[in-house]
Scaffold this active site. Structure first.
Site, PDB file in Angstrom:
ATOM      1  N   ASP A 103       0.832  -1.198   0.000  1.00 28.48           N
ATOM      2  CA  ASP A 103       0.000   0.000   0.000  1.00 28.48           C
ATOM      3  C   ASP A 103       0.864   1.244   0.000  1.00 28.48           C
ATOM      4  O   ASP A 103       1.787   1.371   0.803  1.00 28.48           O
ATOM      5  CB  ASP A 103      -0.935   0.020   1.226  1.00 28.48           C
ATOM      6  CG  ASP A 103      -2.157  -0.850   1.011  1.00 28.48           C
ATOM      7  OD1 ASP A 103      -2.616  -0.925  -0.136  1.00 28.48           O
ATOM      8  OD2 ASP A 103      -2.642  -1.447   1.976  1.00 28.48           O
TER       9      ASP A 103
ATOM     10  N   GLU B 245     -16.306  -1.211   2.821  1.00 30.73           N
ATOM     11  CA  GLU B 245     -17.327  -2.156   2.380  1.00 30.73           C
ATOM     12  C   GLU B 245     -18.154  -2.702   3.530  1.00 30.73           C
ATOM     13  O   GLU B 245     -17.681  -2.825   4.652  1.00 30.73           O
ATOM     14  CB  GLU B 245     -16.657  -3.328   1.656  1.00 30.73           C
ATOM     15  CG  GLU B 245     -15.996  -2.878   0.381  1.00 30.73           C
ATOM     16  CD  GLU B 245     -14.786  -3.685   0.004  1.00 30.73           C
ATOM     17  OE1 GLU B 245     -14.141  -3.320  -0.983  1.00 30.73           O
ATOM     18  OE2 GLU B 245     -14.474  -4.665   0.709  1.00 30.73           O
TER      19      GLU B 245
ATOM     20  N   THR C 252     -18.047  -4.829  -6.787  1.00 27.37           N
ATOM     21  CA  THR C 252     -16.760  -4.858  -7.504  1.00 27.37           C
ATOM     22  C   THR C 252     -16.640  -6.041  -8.462  1.00 27.37           C
ATOM     23  O   THR C 252     -17.570  -6.781  -8.666  1.00 27.37           O
ATOM     24  CB  THR C 252     -15.577  -4.938  -6.523  1.00 27.37           C
ATOM     25  OG1 THR C 252     -15.792  -6.077  -5.697  1.00 27.37           O
ATOM     26  CG2 THR C 252     -15.472  -3.716  -5.678  1.00 27.37           C
TER      27      THR C 252
ATOM     28  N   GLU D 223     -17.638  -1.489  -9.970  1.00 31.32           N
ATOM     29  CA  GLU D 223     -16.245  -1.050 -10.093  1.00 31.32           C
ATOM     30  C   GLU D 223     -15.442  -2.242 -10.602  1.00 31.32           C
ATOM     31  O   GLU D 223     -15.880  -3.381 -10.473  1.00 31.32           O
ATOM     32  CB  GLU D 223     -15.649  -0.695  -8.713  1.00 31.32           C
ATOM     33  CG  GLU D 223     -16.369   0.391  -7.977  1.00 31.32           C
ATOM     34  CD  GLU D 223     -15.772   0.609  -6.579  1.00 31.32           C
ATOM     35  OE1 GLU D 223     -14.910  -0.187  -6.153  1.00 31.32           O
ATOM     36  OE2 GLU D 223     -16.192   1.566  -5.931  1.00 31.32           O
TER      37      GLU D 223
ATOM     38  N   LEU E 170      -9.213  -4.789 -10.103  1.00 31.29           N
ATOM     39  CA  LEU E 170      -7.777  -4.647 -10.367  1.00 31.29           C
ATOM     40  C   LEU E 170      -7.592  -3.729 -11.561  1.00 31.29           C
ATOM     41  O   LEU E 170      -8.429  -3.684 -12.458  1.00 31.29           O
ATOM     42  CB  LEU E 170      -7.177  -6.029 -10.663  1.00 31.29           C
ATOM     43  CG  LEU E 170      -7.487  -7.103  -9.606  1.00 31.29           C
ATOM     44  CD1 LEU E 170      -7.149  -8.489 -10.118  1.00 31.29           C
ATOM     45  CD2 LEU E 170      -6.730  -6.823  -8.316  1.00 31.29           C
TER      46      LEU E 170
END
Length: 494
Positions: free
Chosen positions: A99, A184, A346, A384, A387
């Site tokens: 991250d 989420e 997603t 969405e 990746l």
């Protein structure tokens, strides 16, 4: 003709970089962002999505909000002529391998956890997860006199007051309410920070003292004071058949197991319901769409692993009580009807054949199930990608999911997404062939029409309807209906 085709237009948003606002709550990339937004506008993109981090804005102390950096950023978005979707991000950003940014929840909140670590989600082994407060403290006044839900509501109120100019001008069109890790509505059942690796089943995360007490009270009320939280569901990286809970004819199929899974998933639905009710009161009368995010995560997409086995173990540990004969997403969708909220999901870009076989993954079936659940309940449904992808295959999969039965030249298609958000803005997206393909993708999402700012106009937010009894919510779980038909391929490929 163009009038009828407009009913097929699906809006495209692009997620801004995680570090667009620095960890010190400043906006330092104005020139760079301005140039990138210009290219998005040239590509016909409808708007951008942005995480609004609680950990930055209320960092200084309880009730001390600093919106300066976000106001500067929103101004730049407004000047670019783009719409804005704002995520009320009350979770930690980062903390997992790779991250780029790490934004914890406010320090003064974490300080409460020094004396009372049970404010954090906890697994059976006692490991705390500091990404998000356990929903067990939703109504506990532990935070300088406020409950968790009061803190989230006050945060949204301050946003509403400070961003009035952007709300009134129609720049902010969507408020996505963060409800858990990665924003989420789920439990943090598969944390990489605690050693989880794909395709581990994850763990149930309800062993803080607040949720434990809640379960004990529920079991007692059901006439089973002897029932305890599961101790046979294995660890993060187990496979289902290694555990007593998930194996064939395992605990999950017993009366006790069903009681636990119903309680665990209902807690999540109630958590989402309460916070959406607060959001609805805060943004009442604003021309915004409220939304929530179900499943999935930036590192991995929707919880598609172990979808092809009867126990659906990875979904169950995340709080989605979804089985071959029980629809664990329709229940969430039914709750959302009360708030007329949008369900955002997603992994819109994934194909089953791209997945490893041992994980029993089925992202396409999962997407079809979730979108169908939302559409059956009459909701707006958005998607969405999970990746970053720049290839035609991924874009064509998204296009297929955006209009599963294709374009209707005579009016609205059978089903269509309310919007799609591309993760995420980068220089790589805006270069050479990647940019050319992306531009074509946006045009295809728009049904080959030019950018149109007046698609799907938003009415002022009305008050949520009365709370739906949990029994009525559970009624829609069974029978589990077949998803709507999805064409194999899109009729408007890039």
């Amino acid at each position: 003709m163009a009038g009828n085709m407009l009913a097929n237009y699906v809006q495209v948003y692009v997620m801004l970089p995680l570090d667009v606002i620095t960890v010190n709550n400043t906006f330092e990339k104005e020139d760079e962002i301005r140039a990138q937004l210009k290219k998005l506008t040239e590509a016909g993109v409808d708007g951008v999505m942005i995480d609004v981090w609680w950990g930055l804005v209320e960092a200084k102390g309880p009730g001390e909000y600093d919106w300066t950096a976000y106001k500067q950023l929103f101004k730049v978005v407004q000047e670019a002529g783009l719409k804005l979707q704002a995520i009320m991000s009350c979770h930690q950003c980062g903390g997992n391998v790779g991250d780029v940014v790490n934004i914890p929840i406010p320090q003064w909140v974490r300080d409460v956890g020094e004396a009372d670590p049970d404010i954090f989600y906890t697994n059976r082994g006692g490991n705390r997860n500091i990404e998000y407060l356990t929903l067990g403290v939703d109504d506990q006044p532990l935070f300088h006199g406020r409950t968790a839900i009061q803190m989230y509501a006050d945060y949204m109120k301050s946003f509403r007051e400070n961003m009035a100019e952007f709300l009134d001008a129609g720049v902010i069109v969507d408020i996505e309410v963060g409800l858990g890790p990665a924003g989420e509505m789920r439990y943090p059942s598969y944390p990489q920070s605690q050693g989880w690796v794909f395709p581990g089943i994850g763990e149930f995360i309800c062993y803080d003292k607040y949720l434990e007490a809640d379960f004990k009270a529920a079991a007692e009320e059901a006439g089973h004071p002897e029932w305890e939280l599961p101790d046979d569901a294995g660890e993060y990286n187990d496979t289902p058949e290694k555990t007593q809970f998930f194996k064939d004819n395992g605990t999950y199929q017993t009366e006790k197991g069903k009681f636990f899974l119903t309680w665990y998933s209902n807690k999540l639905i109630k958590h989402g319901d309460k916070i959406l009710d607060e959001a609805n009161q805060v943004f009442l009368g604003c021309r915004v769409q409220l939304a929530i995010k179900v499943q999935g995560s930036i590192e991995i997409s929707g919880i598609h692993w172990w979808y092809r086995v009867p126990n659906h173990a990875a979904e169950l540990t995340a709080g989605y009580y979804n089985l071959d004969n029980r629809d664990g997403y329709r229940t969430i969708a039914h709750m959302l009807t009360r708030h007329r909220a949008c369900m955002n999901f997603t992994c819109a870009e994934m194909r089953d054949n791209e997945q490893s076989s041992e994980a029993k993954s089925a992202p396409e079936e999962l997407v079809q199930q979730v979108l169908s659940a939302g559409w059956r309940e009459g909701l707006h449904v958005a998607c969405e990608n999970a990746l970053g992808r720049y290839d035609a295959t991924a874009y064509n999969t998204i296009l297929r999911n955006a209009r599963p039965q294709g374009v209707n030249k005579n009016g609205p298609p059978e089903h269509k997404l309310y919007g799609f958000t591309y993760l995420r803005l980068s220089d790589e997206l805006l270069e050479g062939q990647n940019y050319a393909t992306f531009k074509t993708f946006v045009r295809r999402m728009h049904a080959n029409l030019d950018y149109n700012p007046n698609v799907d106009p938003i009415a002022p937010l009305q008050r949520s309807k009365p709370e739906i009894p949990i029994e009525d919510i559970l009624d829609v779980a069974e029978p589990k209906l077949e998803p709507f038909p999805f064409n194999k391929n899109t009729d408007l490929p890039v």
